[in-house]
Design a protein around this motif. Structure first.
Motif, PDB file in Angstrom:
ATOM      1  N   LEU A 101      32.269 -43.685 112.792  1.00  0.00           N
ATOM      2  CA  LEU A 101      31.656 -42.347 112.791  1.00  0.00           C
ATOM      3  C   LEU A 101      32.681 -41.288 113.181  1.00  0.00           C
ATOM      4  CD1 LEU A 101      28.167 -42.339 114.597  1.00  0.00           C
ATOM      5  CD2 LEU A 101      28.666 -41.624 112.270  1.00  0.00           C
ATOM      6  N   ALA A 105      34.572 -38.364 110.904  1.00  0.00           N
ATOM      7  CA  ALA A 105      34.477 -36.937 111.221  1.00  0.00           C
ATOM      8  C   ALA A 105      35.868 -36.328 111.364  1.00  0.00           C
ATOM      9  CB  ALA A 105      33.666 -36.744 112.507  1.00  0.00           C
ATOM     10  N   LEU A 109      35.348 -34.403 107.941  1.00  0.00           N
ATOM     11  CA  LEU A 109      34.443 -33.282 108.152  1.00  0.00           C
ATOM     12  C   LEU A 109      35.216 -32.097 108.720  1.00  0.00           C
ATOM     13  CD1 LEU A 109      31.364 -35.160 109.631  1.00  0.00           C
ATOM     14  CD2 LEU A 109      31.905 -34.637 107.256  1.00  0.00           C
ATOM     15  N   LYS A 110      34.880 -30.930 108.202  1.00  0.00           N
ATOM     16  CA  LYS A 110      35.568 -29.737 108.705  1.00  0.00           C
ATOM     17  C   LYS A 110      34.678 -29.106 109.751  1.00  0.00           C
ATOM     18  CE  LYS A 110      38.008 -29.034 104.422  1.00  0.00           C
ATOM     19  NZ  LYS A 110      37.367 -30.241 103.780  1.00  0.00           N
ATOM     20  N   PHE A 111      35.120 -29.136 110.982  1.00  0.00           N
ATOM     21  CA  PHE A 111      34.325 -28.460 112.012  1.00  0.00           C
ATOM     22  C   PHE A 111      35.244 -27.852 113.051  1.00  0.00           C
ATOM     23  CE2 PHE A 111      34.670 -31.716 115.336  1.00  0.00           C
ATOM     24  CZ  PHE A 111      35.005 -32.840 114.609  1.00  0.00           C
ATOM     25  N   GLY A 185      23.341 -34.265  96.376  1.00  0.00           N
ATOM     26  CA  GLY A 185      22.413 -33.876  97.425  1.00  0.00           C
ATOM     27  C   GLY A 185      22.290 -34.844  98.588  1.00  0.00           C
TER      28      GLY A 185
ATOM     29  N   MET B   1      20.111 -37.495 114.033  1.00  0.00           N
ATOM     30  CA  MET B   1      20.889 -37.720 112.822  1.00  0.00           C
ATOM     31  C   MET B   1      20.034 -37.606 111.573  1.00  0.00           C
ATOM     32  SD  MET B   1      23.615 -40.709 113.359  1.00  0.00           S
ATOM     33  CE  MET B   1      23.793 -40.589 115.116  1.00  0.00           C
ATOM     34  N   ASP B   5      20.195 -35.088 108.238  1.00  0.00           N
ATOM     35  CA  ASP B   5      20.203 -35.754 106.955  1.00  0.00           C
ATOM     36  C   ASP B   5      19.150 -35.196 106.000  1.00  0.00           C
ATOM     37  OD1 ASP B   5      21.410 -38.863 106.540  1.00  0.00           O
ATOM     38  OD2 ASP B   5      20.195 -37.929 104.989  1.00  0.00           O
ATOM     39  N   ARG B   8      19.445 -31.472 105.002  1.00  0.00           N
ATOM     40  CA  ARG B   8      20.459 -31.167 104.011  1.00  0.00           C
ATOM     41  C   ARG B   8      20.113 -31.722 102.640  1.00  0.00           C
ATOM     42  NH1 ARG B   8      24.657 -31.339 102.747  1.00  0.00           N
ATOM     43  NH2 ARG B   8      25.576 -33.268 103.437  1.00  0.00           N
ATOM     44  N   ALA B   9      19.555 -32.904 102.693  1.00  0.00           N
ATOM     45  CA  ALA B   9      19.195 -33.526 101.422  1.00  0.00           C
ATOM     46  C   ALA B   9      18.199 -32.635 100.695  1.00  0.00           C
ATOM     47  CB  ALA B   9      18.593 -34.910 101.668  1.00  0.00           C
ATOM     48  N   GLY B  12      19.878 -29.399  99.426  1.00  0.00           N
ATOM     49  CA  GLY B  12      20.873 -29.716  98.409  1.00  0.00           C
ATOM     50  C   GLY B  12      20.225 -29.983  97.062  1.00  0.00           C
ATOM     51  N   ARG B  13      19.096 -30.650  97.104  1.00  0.00           N
ATOM     52  CA  ARG B  13      18.479 -31.072  95.858  1.00  0.00           C
ATOM     53  C   ARG B  13      18.027 -29.868  95.031  1.00  0.00           C
ATOM     54  NH1 ARG B  13      14.866 -34.981  97.984  1.00  0.00           N
ATOM     55  NH2 ARG B  13      16.650 -36.315  98.377  1.00  0.00           N
ATOM     56  N   GLN B  28      28.556 -29.163 108.265  1.00  0.00           N
ATOM     57  CA  GLN B  28      29.617 -30.058 108.713  1.00  0.00           C
ATOM     58  C   GLN B  28      29.978 -29.837 110.162  1.00  0.00           C
ATOM     59  OE1 GLN B  28      32.855 -30.056 105.913  1.00  0.00           O
ATOM     60  NE2 GLN B  28      32.085 -31.940 105.040  1.00  0.00           N
ATOM     61  N   THR B  29      29.794 -28.605 110.653  1.00  0.00           N
ATOM     62  CA  THR B  29      30.083 -28.377 112.066  1.00  0.00           C
ATOM     63  C   THR B  29      29.127 -29.198 112.928  1.00  0.00           C
ATOM     64  OG1 THR B  29      30.960 -26.197 111.643  1.00  0.00           O
ATOM     65  CG2 THR B  29      30.232 -26.642 113.884  1.00  0.00           C
ATOM     66  N   ALA B  31      27.273 -31.794 111.938  1.00  0.00           N
ATOM     67  CA  ALA B  31      27.469 -33.224 111.688  1.00  0.00           C
ATOM     68  C   ALA B  31      28.758 -33.707 112.336  1.00  0.00           C
ATOM     69  CB  ALA B  31      27.503 -33.490 110.183  1.00  0.00           C
ATOM     70  N   GLY B  32      29.811 -32.878 112.243  1.00  0.00           N
ATOM     71  CA  GLY B  32      31.087 -33.270 112.827  1.00  0.00           C
ATOM     72  C   GLY B  32      30.952 -33.559 114.309  1.00  0.00           C
ATOM     73  N   TRP B  33      30.339 -32.617 115.030  1.00  0.00           N
ATOM     74  CA  TRP B  33      30.189 -32.828 116.474  1.00  0.00           C
ATOM     75  C   TRP B  33      29.253 -33.983 116.769  1.00  0.00           C
ATOM     76  CZ3 TRP B  33      33.307 -31.300 120.105  1.00  0.00           C
ATOM     77  CH2 TRP B  33      34.144 -30.195 119.860  1.00  0.00           C
ATOM     78  N   PHE B  35      28.898 -36.634 114.933  1.00  0.00           N
ATOM     79  CA  PHE B  35      29.627 -37.875 114.643  1.00  0.00           C
ATOM     80  C   PHE B  35      30.603 -38.243 115.755  1.00  0.00           C
ATOM     81  CE2 PHE B  35      29.380 -38.917 109.850  1.00  0.00           C
ATOM     82  CZ  PHE B  35      28.038 -38.574 109.825  1.00  0.00           C
TER      83      PHE B  35
END
Lengths: 288, 381
Positions: A101, A105, A109-111, A185, B1, B5, B8-9, B12-13, B28-29, B31-33, B35
């Motif tokens: 994970l 990241a 992943l860009k954060f 998506g 999580m 998920d 966004r899904a 996005g769709r 991503q910010t 999700a990044g943190w 993760f």
């Protein structure tokens, strides 16, 4: 060699033969040095105490006896084995999941703050593990985890080197599949779980092996995390065996048997995943 | 999580690609943190914070009872450090003993394990060899086995009447009681060549004290017991480093060697002038890892000797553990750990610096050599 002239061929052959003899000689010598201790260990596990003391070099026990193994079964050894298995499984699952994970990241992943996190990771990796014994005890003691089952595995659930290995790996695979998934998506976690992880199989196996090996062989952490004999793992329990009552007498068969049994799982995994062990050793090299 | 998920899904769709892209950037910010959070939590709680706690403890007289951060614990300033480094006393004596032992230990283990690893790699790398995988496996296997298990085997092999002494007696040598023998190797050699007698050391050496240890003690060399552990560690770790050398050897382009062969270089010249320069970065890496590893030696002491006999297998790592967990002198134990930390940091920094320098020098040399070779080729043509 067949194309060279007869004269040259002779020289090459002679030099080649001399070299071959030297290489094979060295090989046999080193192989004996590396294999013989394990043979002695196996043989001694089935010897009587007296036989082990008087014939330390004999590879055939006379008589063959299961006495050492039986006595070992009467000690806490089975419990330690069980603890080691549980801890190793939990640590391995935790490390494989959390390290991939975080590695993902950091690679993809860009954060905001990513560079800072990575710098911190590098700093953490530079800390020699052995100087953490007292610090880890202090924190376990402070938060009341000392001498509990979670103390054995929770602190080991993430390994900085593992994160680093996974990050390095994720940077080598092409992002096109992820982009496709994203356009379709799929969420970040979904992309990670069903697109990225399957592609990372080799790195995951390497990490699994490193985690298994690291936690199965760990000693220092288990020494400082618990004191209750019921929470001993193999390394802690067996380490205590010799410094305690067993080392004083000449009870070598039981000591060899205890070492042998804790080596068997390692040997099995090593034989099955040999290829990945090699990669693991060199992955570790990169971080240095 | 799952929240991140599904959210966004969903978006996005429905949304067109451009919006989805922007959405991804925002998410991503989070999700990044998310993760990296398990890593931050575990490493933060069990690594970063504890180091700060231990640093505090190293400035106190905490005795293991009660809360180390409570009001009943006294701040003693740098006392724990000075008692190890600058004050006369048992603490400094033990610490200096551990430094001496480890110094000899590193000095013995690192070069020998590096050389053995290189030798094993060169042997296993021979193309004509049959069963290379088997030999590689055999040499590497001890590296993956628990140090506790290996220690037990070596205790048995090196016991007074054990396998090693039985082999030695067959060639007429009476082996020592390896792990129980505190005599220093340099002392023994000196006695053998008639320089001195261990029972009556030369007074010039015995009566001059430096940092709580007589010169006689400083120049003792590793004890027989410590040498036994050194043999074990060399035997165990050479396999790991062999793999690193093997990887480097296999990276060596065959054309380079062939070119050298065509130029008429013999085997030794090829090894010294082609292979060794190619391996230089690996050699430095192995030396660095070796030094980092050897200064941390702990497991063997814990299982085999507990610092004995006569404190000749005491190492800073074991001393730190023993001071804190056995003698309940936590401040001192933590101080030893930090001194060890600083020392390893210093050594690796020096080595990094040297490595970088050597690399640059090597690169310069390589470009020069290439230029020369190109010139020579031009001349030939």
């Amino acid at each position: 060699m067949s194309t060279v002239t007869v004269n040259d061929g002779n020289i090459v052959n002679r030099a080649g033969r001399g070299k071959k003899i030297a290489v094979y000689g060295a090989l046999i010598l080193f192989s004996l040095m590396y294999v013989f201790p394990f043979f002695i260990q196996i043989a001694t596990s089935f010897k009587t105490d007296a036989d082990a003391t008087t014939n330390p070099l004999n590879l055939i026990p006379q008589p063959v006896t299961m006495a050492a193994l039986k006595r070992l079964a009467d000690t806490d050894y089975p419990l330690w084995f069980q603890n080691s298995v549980t801890v190793t499984i939990l640590v391995t699952i935790g490390r494989v999941f959390f390290c991939s994970l975080a590695g993902y990241a950091l690679a993809r992943l860009k954060f905001r703050g990513r560079d800072g996190v990575f710098t911190a990771l590098l700093a953490v990796m530079a800390v020699p593990g052995i100087v953490l014994l007292i610090p880890k005890f202090l924190v376990l003691n402070y938060i009341g985890l000392y001498d509990t089952y979670p103390a054995l595995f929770v602190p080991l659930l993430v390994d900085a080197a593992g994160v680093f290995i996974m990050k390095q790996f994720f940077e080598t695979i092409s992002p096109s599949m992820e982009e496709a998934a994203r356009i379709d998506g799929a969420g970040t976690f979904r992309t990670f779980w069903s697109i990225v992880l399957p592609m990372a199989r080799p790195a995951l196996i390497t990490l699994t092996i490193l985690s298994f090996q690291g936690s199965w062989n760990e000693l220092g952490h288990f020494v400082i995390a618990v004191s209750d004999p019921n929470l001993y793992t193999l390394t802690r329990g067996v380490g205590q065996l010799t410094s305690g009552g067993l080392g004083s007498g000449n009870q070598f068969p039981i000591s060899m048997a205890s070492a042998l049994i804790m080596t068997i799982p390692t040997a099995l995994i090593f034989i099955i995943f040999q290829r990945y062990f090699t990669q693991g050793a060199n992955a570790g090299a990169d971080k240095g | 999580m799952s929240q991140v998920d599904s959210g966004r899904a969903g978006s996005g769709r429905r949304a067109p690609a451009r919006v989805a892209k922007r959405g991804t950037g925002q998410n991503q910010t989070g999700a990044g943190w998310l993760f990296v959070s398990p890593m931050l939590i575990i490493l933060g709680i069990f690594l970063a914070i504890p180091i700060v706690m231990a640093l505090w403890v190293s400035f106190t007289d905490w005795n293991g009872r009660g809360n180390p951060f409570g009001s009943r614990v006294n701040f003693v300033g740098a006392e724990n450090y000075t008692s190890l480094l600058t004050e006369q006393g048992l603490s400094r004596q033990d610490f200096m003993l551990s430094m001496r032992n480890t110094f000899y230990y590193v000095l013995g283990v690192v070069p020998v394990q590096t050389a053995l690893a290189l030798l094993l790699a060169v042997i296993v790398n021979q193309k004509f060899l049959k069963g290379r995988t088997f030999f590689r496996t055999a040499f590497y296997f001890p590296s993956v086995v628990s140090s506790v298990a290996i220690s037990l085997v070596f205790v048995y092999l090196f016991t007074g009447t054990g396998a090693i002494n039985t082999i030695l007696s067959k060639v007429g040598v009476i082996g020592p009681n390896w792990l129980d023998d505190p005599r220093g190797v340099i002392h023994i050699i000196g006695e053998k060549v008639g320089l001195w007698s261990i029972d009556a050391p030369p007074s010039a050496l015995a009566s001059t004290e430096v940092m709580n240890l007589s010169l006689w003690e400083w120049f003792k060399g590793p004890s027989v017991a410590l040498s036994t552990i050194m043999i074990q560690v060399i035997w165990t770790t050479a396999g790991t480093f062999m793999l690193m050398f093997l990887a480097a050897l296999q990276d060596l382009p065959a054309e380079v060697e062939e070119a050298a062969m065509v130029d008429g270089a013999n085997r030794r010249q090829r090894f010294m002038n082609v292979t060794v320069p190619h391996l230089r970065p690996t050699i430095f890496l192995v030396l660095t890892l070796g030094i980092i590893g050897t200064w941390q030696v702990f497991d063997q002491m814990y299982v085999m000797t507990q610092g004995g006999p006569a404190k000749t297998t005491l190492t800073p790592a074991y001393l730190s553990y023993a001071a804190a967990f056995r003698q309940q002198q936590w401040g001192e134990g933590a101080a030893i750990a930090f001194i060890l930390f600083a020392l390893i940091f210093l050594l690796t920094s020096i080595q990094r610096y040297l490595l970088r320098d050597k690399d640059e020098v090597a690169k310069k040399k390589a470009t020069k050599a290439q230029a020369k070779a190109a010139k020579a080729k031009g001349a030939l043509a």
